[in-house]
Motif scaffolding. Structure first.
Motif, PDB file in Angstrom:
ATOM      1  N   GLU A   1       0.748  -1.112   0.054  1.00 29.99           N
ATOM      2  CA  GLU A   1      -0.134  -0.010   0.057  1.00 29.99           C
ATOM      3  C   GLU A   1       0.782   1.235  -0.021  1.00 29.99           C
ATOM      4  O   GLU A   1       0.657   2.159  -0.729  1.00 29.99           O
ATOM      5  N   ALA A   2       1.808   1.382   0.708  1.00 30.99           N
ATOM      6  CA  ALA A   2       3.000   2.447   0.813  1.00 30.99           C
ATOM      7  C   ALA A   2       3.411   2.560  -0.714  1.00 30.99           C
ATOM      8  O   ALA A   2       3.739   3.868  -1.132  1.00 30.99           O
ATOM      9  N   TRP A   3       3.881   1.644  -1.320  1.00 37.39           N
ATOM     10  CA  TRP A   3       4.450   1.915  -2.631  1.00 37.39           C
ATOM     11  C   TRP A   3       3.371   2.435  -3.509  1.00 37.39           C
ATOM     12  O   TRP A   3       3.833   3.313  -4.210  1.00 37.39           O
ATOM     13  N   GLN A   4       2.380   1.648  -3.561  1.00 36.74           N
ATOM     14  CA  GLN A   4       1.199   2.621  -4.438  1.00 36.74           C
ATOM     15  C   GLN A   4       0.742   3.998  -4.211  1.00 36.74           C
ATOM     16  O   GLN A   4       0.741   4.695  -4.951  1.00 36.74           O
TER      17      GLN A   4
ATOM     18  N   GLU B   1       9.386   5.673   6.296  1.00 35.00           N
ATOM     19  CA  GLU B   1       8.836   6.936   6.992  1.00 35.00           C
ATOM     20  C   GLU B   1       7.136   6.714   6.959  1.00 35.00           C
ATOM     21  O   GLU B   1       6.621   7.267   7.849  1.00 35.00           O
ATOM     22  N   GLU B   2       6.584   6.287   5.898  1.00 25.01           N
ATOM     23  CA  GLU B   2       5.082   6.129   5.549  1.00 25.01           C
ATOM     24  C   GLU B   2       4.894   5.227   6.624  1.00 25.01           C
ATOM     25  O   GLU B   2       3.635   5.119   7.091  1.00 25.01           O
ATOM     26  N   LEU B   3       5.505   3.942   6.995  1.00 22.30           N
ATOM     27  CA  LEU B   3       5.239   2.947   8.039  1.00 22.30           C
ATOM     28  C   LEU B   3       5.403   3.297   9.441  1.00 22.30           C
ATOM     29  O   LEU B   3       5.051   2.505  10.255  1.00 22.30           O
ATOM     30  N   ARG B   4       6.320   4.284   9.492  1.00 19.19           N
ATOM     31  CA  ARG B   4       6.557   4.810  10.873  1.00 19.19           C
ATOM     32  C   ARG B   4       7.824   3.833  11.595  1.00 19.19           C
ATOM     33  O   ARG B   4       7.635   4.086  12.779  1.00 19.19           O
ATOM     34  N   ARG B   5       8.313   2.903  10.845  1.00 16.45           N
ATOM     35  CA  ARG B   5       9.222   2.033  11.463  1.00 16.45           C
ATOM     36  C   ARG B   5      10.016   1.315  10.233  1.00 16.45           C
ATOM     37  O   ARG B   5       9.650   1.439   9.180  1.00 16.45           O
ATOM     38  N   ASP B   6      11.107   0.941  10.695  1.00 13.68           N
ATOM     39  CA  ASP B   6      12.276   0.307   9.715  1.00 13.68           C
ATOM     40  C   ASP B   6      11.714  -1.100   9.347  1.00 13.68           C
ATOM     41  O   ASP B   6      11.963  -2.128   9.995  1.00 13.68           O
ATOM     42  N   VAL B   7      11.171  -1.036   8.382  1.00 11.58           N
ATOM     43  CA  VAL B   7      10.741  -2.476   7.921  1.00 11.58           C
ATOM     44  C   VAL B   7      11.669  -2.857   6.566  1.00 11.58           C
ATOM     45  O   VAL B   7      11.921  -4.092   6.437  1.00 11.58           O
TER      46      VAL B   7
END
Length: 98
Positions: free
Chosen positions: A35-38, A85-91
């Protein structure tokens, strides 16, 4: 879930406990990264994106345009930073463009 929850828990806390108890975080991360990529790449890049998969901490993106793949390869570190940054953690630690 063997542990009984008290009536004071919020819905968010209960969902976090369910995700932890059933080891669902990796699957949730995969969905969130897609979702973040899109959201971050927009319609132009998404029209050339065939598949986005998170395996471990590596994001694999399958593109239909070799020109776009070459352009995006120059900004891998920026892509990683934007998604985290979009996910608010290092994934995501690495991006592989195919």
């Amino acid at each position: 879930m063997a542990k009984r929850l008290n009536n004071e828990s919020t819905v968010g806390d209960v969902l976090k406990q369910i995700i932890q108890a059933n080891k669902l975080q990796s699957g949730m991360d995969g969905i969130n990264v897609k979702e973040a990529w899109q959201n971050l790449m927009g319609n132009g890049v998404n029209s050339y994106t065939r598949n986005v998969v998170l395996k471990g901490s590596t994001l694999y993106v399958e593109l239909t345009s070799s020109v776009l793949r070459e352009e995006l390869s120059h900004g891998k570190s920026k892509i990683i930073k934007m998604i985290n940054e979009e996910l608010r953690r290092d994934v995501v630690k690495d991006v592989v463009l195919r």
